[in-house]
Design an enzyme around this catalytic site. Structure first.
Site, PDB file in Angstrom:
ATOM      1  N   HIS A 377     -64.313  -9.946  12.233  1.00 51.00           N
ATOM      2  CA  HIS A 377     -63.866 -10.563  13.002  1.00 51.00           C
ATOM      3  C   HIS A 377     -62.821 -11.546  12.702  1.00 51.00           C
ATOM      4  O   HIS A 377     -62.196 -11.686  11.511  1.00 51.00           O
ATOM      5  CB  HIS A 377     -65.070 -11.698  12.914  1.00 51.00           C
ATOM      6  CG  HIS A 377     -64.162 -13.353  13.409  1.00 51.00           C
ATOM      7  ND1 HIS A 377     -63.925 -14.693  13.418  1.00 51.00           N
ATOM      8  CD2 HIS A 377     -63.646 -13.363  15.185  1.00 51.00           C
ATOM      9  CE1 HIS A 377     -63.662 -15.361  14.306  1.00 51.00           C
ATOM     10  NE2 HIS A 377     -63.677 -14.279  15.357  1.00 51.00           N
ATOM     11  N   GLU A 379     -59.471 -13.995  13.583  1.00 50.23           N
ATOM     12  CA  GLU A 379     -59.209 -15.046  14.344  1.00 50.23           C
ATOM     13  C   GLU A 379     -58.071 -15.590  14.260  1.00 50.23           C
ATOM     14  O   GLU A 379     -57.508 -15.852  13.100  1.00 50.23           O
ATOM     15  CB  GLU A 379     -59.881 -16.540  14.376  1.00 50.23           C
ATOM     16  CG  GLU A 379     -60.340 -17.385  14.837  1.00 50.23           C
ATOM     17  CD  GLU A 379     -59.217 -18.043  16.739  1.00 50.23           C
ATOM     18  OE1 GLU A 379     -59.142 -17.676  16.347  1.00 50.23           O
ATOM     19  OE2 GLU A 379     -60.406 -16.959  16.889  1.00 50.23           O
ATOM     20  N   HIS A 447     -61.912 -11.862  22.315  1.00 55.27           N
ATOM     21  CA  HIS A 447     -61.674 -13.539  22.919  1.00 55.27           C
ATOM     22  C   HIS A 447     -60.842 -14.021  22.946  1.00 55.27           C
ATOM     23  O   HIS A 447     -59.933 -14.070  22.224  1.00 55.27           O
ATOM     24  CB  HIS A 447     -62.560 -14.356  22.123  1.00 55.27           C
ATOM     25  CG  HIS A 447     -64.740 -13.847  21.960  1.00 55.27           C
ATOM     26  ND1 HIS A 447     -64.977 -14.385  22.398  1.00 55.27           N
ATOM     27  CD2 HIS A 447     -65.271 -12.541  22.581  1.00 55.27           C
ATOM     28  CE1 HIS A 447     -66.892 -14.379  22.133  1.00 55.27           C
ATOM     29  NE2 HIS A 447     -66.623 -12.952  22.277  1.00 55.27           N
ATOM     30  N   GLU A 448     -60.876 -15.477  23.842  1.00 57.72           N
ATOM     31  CA  GLU A 448     -59.483 -15.977  24.006  1.00 57.72           C
ATOM     32  C   GLU A 448     -58.375 -14.608  24.591  1.00 57.72           C
ATOM     33  O   GLU A 448     -57.367 -14.908  24.248  1.00 57.72           O
ATOM     34  CB  GLU A 448     -58.779 -16.552  23.446  1.00 57.72           C
ATOM     35  CG  GLU A 448     -59.572 -18.197  23.490  1.00 57.72           C
ATOM     36  CD  GLU A 448     -60.640 -17.978  22.364  1.00 57.72           C
ATOM     37  OE1 GLU A 448     -61.539 -17.816  22.426  1.00 57.72           O
ATOM     38  OE2 GLU A 448     -60.372 -16.450  21.399  1.00 57.72           O
ATOM     39  N   GLU A 466     -64.246 -12.058  25.889  1.00 53.24           N
ATOM     40  CA  GLU A 466     -65.093 -12.856  26.981  1.00 53.24           C
ATOM     41  C   GLU A 466     -64.181 -12.939  28.011  1.00 53.24           C
ATOM     42  O   GLU A 466     -64.088 -12.417  28.815  1.00 53.24           O
ATOM     43  CB  GLU A 466     -65.049 -14.464  25.219  1.00 53.24           C
ATOM     44  CG  GLU A 466     -65.357 -15.201  25.679  1.00 53.24           C
ATOM     45  CD  GLU A 466     -64.475 -16.233  24.975  1.00 53.24           C
ATOM     46  OE1 GLU A 466     -65.739 -17.423  24.118  1.00 53.24           O
ATOM     47  OE2 GLU A 466     -63.705 -16.843  24.784  1.00 53.24           O
ATOM     48  N   GLU A 472     -70.755 -19.724  23.925  1.00 49.23           N
ATOM     49  CA  GLU A 472     -70.558 -20.983  23.076  1.00 49.23           C
ATOM     50  C   GLU A 472     -70.927 -22.407  23.557  1.00 49.23           C
ATOM     51  O   GLU A 472     -70.996 -23.607  22.572  1.00 49.23           O
ATOM     52  CB  GLU A 472     -69.702 -20.486  22.682  1.00 49.23           C
ATOM     53  CG  GLU A 472     -68.264 -20.348  22.899  1.00 49.23           C
ATOM     54  CD  GLU A 472     -67.670 -20.160  22.490  1.00 49.23           C
ATOM     55  OE1 GLU A 472     -67.566 -18.893  21.803  1.00 49.23           O
ATOM     56  OE2 GLU A 472     -66.017 -20.249  22.962  1.00 49.23           O
TER      57      GLU A 472
END
Length: 676
Positions: A377, A379, A447-448, A466, A472
């Protein structure tokens, strides 16, 4: 992707400049869809679309406004046309359907300004039986080299004040609940946006092959009713697209269907993308996965180091053990790296250094020994310069550890400030990540992200994303209503796979009493829950397609319902064939998917309980199947006893119909196994 051609027909016709008419028509292979193209007295180019004689898109204009040079939107003449027909079937390494048919007629319109700079612009139309795609192409030419697009003036004039399912346009997020209104109320929308006409046709507008360009939103024209015009997401200084000739735009797409399910069953978006660029795709493997993730959102653990730290060596091994024992392919671990205590700061993460209490080498080896994929992951916090600085080093590390799957995140504003998630700056960044990941044999879950536009055909390591108000939100807000996931297949999912992360069994968080509010108030946190039954969560794993499909609950909650988890354990994320059997937008959806000789059906409804009869004619004829049916218990709804379910077995054949009973906010999950 390897190509195998069942039948290919290619016809090319060129009409010389001197005899090109000013009015041209191209039809779909079945001749029901027709696109008309011409110019008006001012030389403005326009197109229209009809379907069996009914107007879908009325006369709509085309063109551009540029920075520091004249607009390219009028004074045109048609100077040439080029036509061809394609009919082939190709195979993709993964997908809802391994075999994809591409059958369309193409018309290239060659425009040129009548005088002055005499700049040229081509518009290419591809007409399928279930939709139209068109794009602009800027040929190499003397009077148009480097240029900046300030406004793309593409119009879509609808025929009436249709029903519309849409979210507000936003330059940075798609994480919104859908509105259901008429067109007049849908004043500025993100795509895909979907409509239902008074004649009960379905229409969806979107784009395909978004590359080196800005994302498109659609805004209603103040002067012309029911007419949307494209609004591109800007750079920080207001530029929309910086480019040069020769270049092409993304395809602008118009999907049509007699039933809502026709939109879902269409392959048009992916067919409008370029063929696969990855020669060896053997390492690209769809899978279901678990993860250290949900505990953060419901407030029982934290991403950062400390006494409530979620990502530890011990907890990662627990998830890996469960995955290995229950046929789940991977485990994602969020919070594995240091820097979470610096959230929002510049250069917070390096995506290399593990957090205290998490031994990356040990966990990677443990996962490998158990034949479970460890999913990394990253971020970024939107810090693009920092991420690109560390990306090579991070990807080298993951490759050395035998890790070939990565979930990326871009929560928060973008650095450099002023840039947007959906602008050309970020579209190009996302693509750089995809291409670099491919070099290191890494699959991606973004994601985003920027919205999906079928790029997975060209770069099949871009597995899922996503770009939706996902699971979430149920952890720390008023959540997603029962109809939300039944709008998504007909809107957001038309663009491509969706990492919604279904699979919550403890829908009321009864097993997680010590929750701490982390991004909302304690009162809201206490009221939060998942607005479905347990069975609907299983069904959504089939309805909401993702080749990396998460079973998102805590493993201890699955351990309490192993008989129900058997459905997910028996399922897969690697499908050979998929069909939406029946559905209505925001009301219900029933989807069947085949892996080998086994079929899985997901059926779900909104807050209205209903029974729907479906034909099983997609099964192999003259064969007997055992149907294992996971269904809500009598009286179980998303409000009352949502975790109560029954498991029923019976034999079925392709000749019969099946009545699917779905309680309020619930559904059914069905596993069909061949017996003979």
């Amino acid at each position: 992707m390897r190509y195998f051609k069942l039948f290919t027909l290619l016809i090319i016709t060129f009409v010389s400049f001197s005899c090109t008419p000013n009015y041209l028509v191209v039809t779909s292979p079945d001749e029901k869809l027709a696109v008309e193209v011409s110019t008006n007295d001012d030389g403005k180019a326009w197109y229209s679309v009809t379907w069996a004689g009914e107007p879908i898109i009325k006369k709509s204009y085309l063109g551009f406004e540029f920075k520091d040079q004249p607009s390219l939107d009028s004074n045109f003449k048609i100077v040439g046309e080029l036509r061809n027909t394609m009919n082939e079937t190709w195979k993709q390494p993964w997908g809802e359907n391994k075999k994809v048919k591409d059958h369309h007629n193409q018309l290239r319109i060659q425009l040129q300004e009548k005088d002055g700079l005499q700049r040229r612009l081509d518009v290419v139309f591809r007409v399928f039986d279930n939709g139209v795609g068109f794009r602009y192409e800027f040929p190499e030419q003397e009077n148009l080299k480097e240029f900046v697009i300030m406004n793309e003036k593409t119009q879509f004039q609808l025929s009436d004040n249709h029903e519309a399912w849409w979210i507000w346009a936003d330059y940075d997020t798609y994480e919104k609940l859908y509105n259901h209104t008429d067109v007049d109320s849908a004043t500025w929308v993100a795509t895909p946006v979907t409509f239902k006409t008074k004649e009960n046709y379905y229409v969806s507008l979107h784009e395909a092959a978004l590359t080196d360009y800005a994302g498109m939103t659609l805004k209603l024209d103040d002067q012309q009713r029911y007419t949307y015009e494209s609004v591109l997401v800007p750079w920080a200084n207001g530029d929309k697209v910086r480019t040069s000739a020769p270049s092409v735009t993304p395809w602008r797409t118009i999907q049509v269907g007699r039933a809502a399910s026709d939109l879902v069953n269409s392959n048009m978006i992916i067919n409008l993308n370029e063929p696969n660029k990855i020669e060896d795709t053997s390492w690209i493997k769809p899978m279901q996965y678990l993860g250290i993730w949900w505990e953060f959102h419901i407030g029982t653990k934290e991403w950062k180091e400390g006494p409530r730290q979620g990502a530890t060596t011990e907890s990662a091994k627990k998830y890996i053990d469960f995955a290995a024992n229950h046929n789940i392919g991977g485990v994602v671990v969020e919070g594995w790296n240091s820097g979470w205590d610096k959230w929002g700061e510049k250069d917070a993460f390096d995506h290399i250094t593990p957090a205290k209490g998490y031994d990356l080498d040990e966990v990677a080896k443990y996962a490998n020994d158990k034949n479970v994929a460890l999913i990394m992951h990253n971020e970024t916090g939107g810090d693009i310069p920092s991420y690109e600085k560390y990306m090579d080093q991070a990807f080298n590390l993951y490759e050395e550890l035998g890790i070939n799957a990565l979930k990326t995140g871009y929560a928060g504003g973008i650095f450099p400030r002023g840039e947007h998630h959906h602008g050309q700056y970020m579209v190009n960044h996302y693509r750089r990540v995809v291409e670099k990941a491919a070099k290191h044999k890494i699959m991606l879950d973004a994601h985003e992200p920027i919205k999906p536009t079928g790029i997975r055909r060209t770069w099949p390591n871009m597995m899922t994303r996503e770009g939706v108000r996902g699971m979430e939100w149920n952890g720390w807000s008023d959540g997603n209503p029962p109809n939300h996931t039944l709008i998504l297949p007909f809107t957001r999912m038309l663009g491509g796979p969706i990492d919604y992360t279904p699979g919550i069994f403890d829908v009321q968080y009864e097993n997680s009493p010590n929750r701490v509010a982390w991004n909302t108030t304690a009162e809201i946190m206490d009221e939060a829950r998942v607005h479905t039954t347990l069975v609907k969560q299983m069904a959504l794993s089939i309805i909401l397609y993702s080749p990396l499909q998460m079973a998102s609950d805590l493993v201890e909650n699955y351990e309490k319902h192993l008989d129900a988890f058997k459905f997910l354990e028996s399922s897969t994320a690697d499908w050979d064939e998929s069909i939406m059997v029946s559905g209505e937008i925001g009301e219900y959806a029933i989807t069947a998917r085949r892996a080998g000789e086994e079929w899985f059906i997901g059926a779900a409804t909104d807050e209205t309980g209903r029974a729907v009869s479906i034909n099983l004619d997609f099964l192999e004829s003259n064969k007997l199947y055992k149907a294992t049916i996971y269904t809500d218990a009598p009286g179980a709804t998303y409000l009352m006893k949502p975790k109560k379910y029954e498991i029923i077995e019976k034999n079925v054949t392709s000749e019969e119909a099946m009545l699917i009973q779905m309680n309020s906010g619930g559904g059914q999950a069905i596993h069909l196994q061949l017996l003979q």
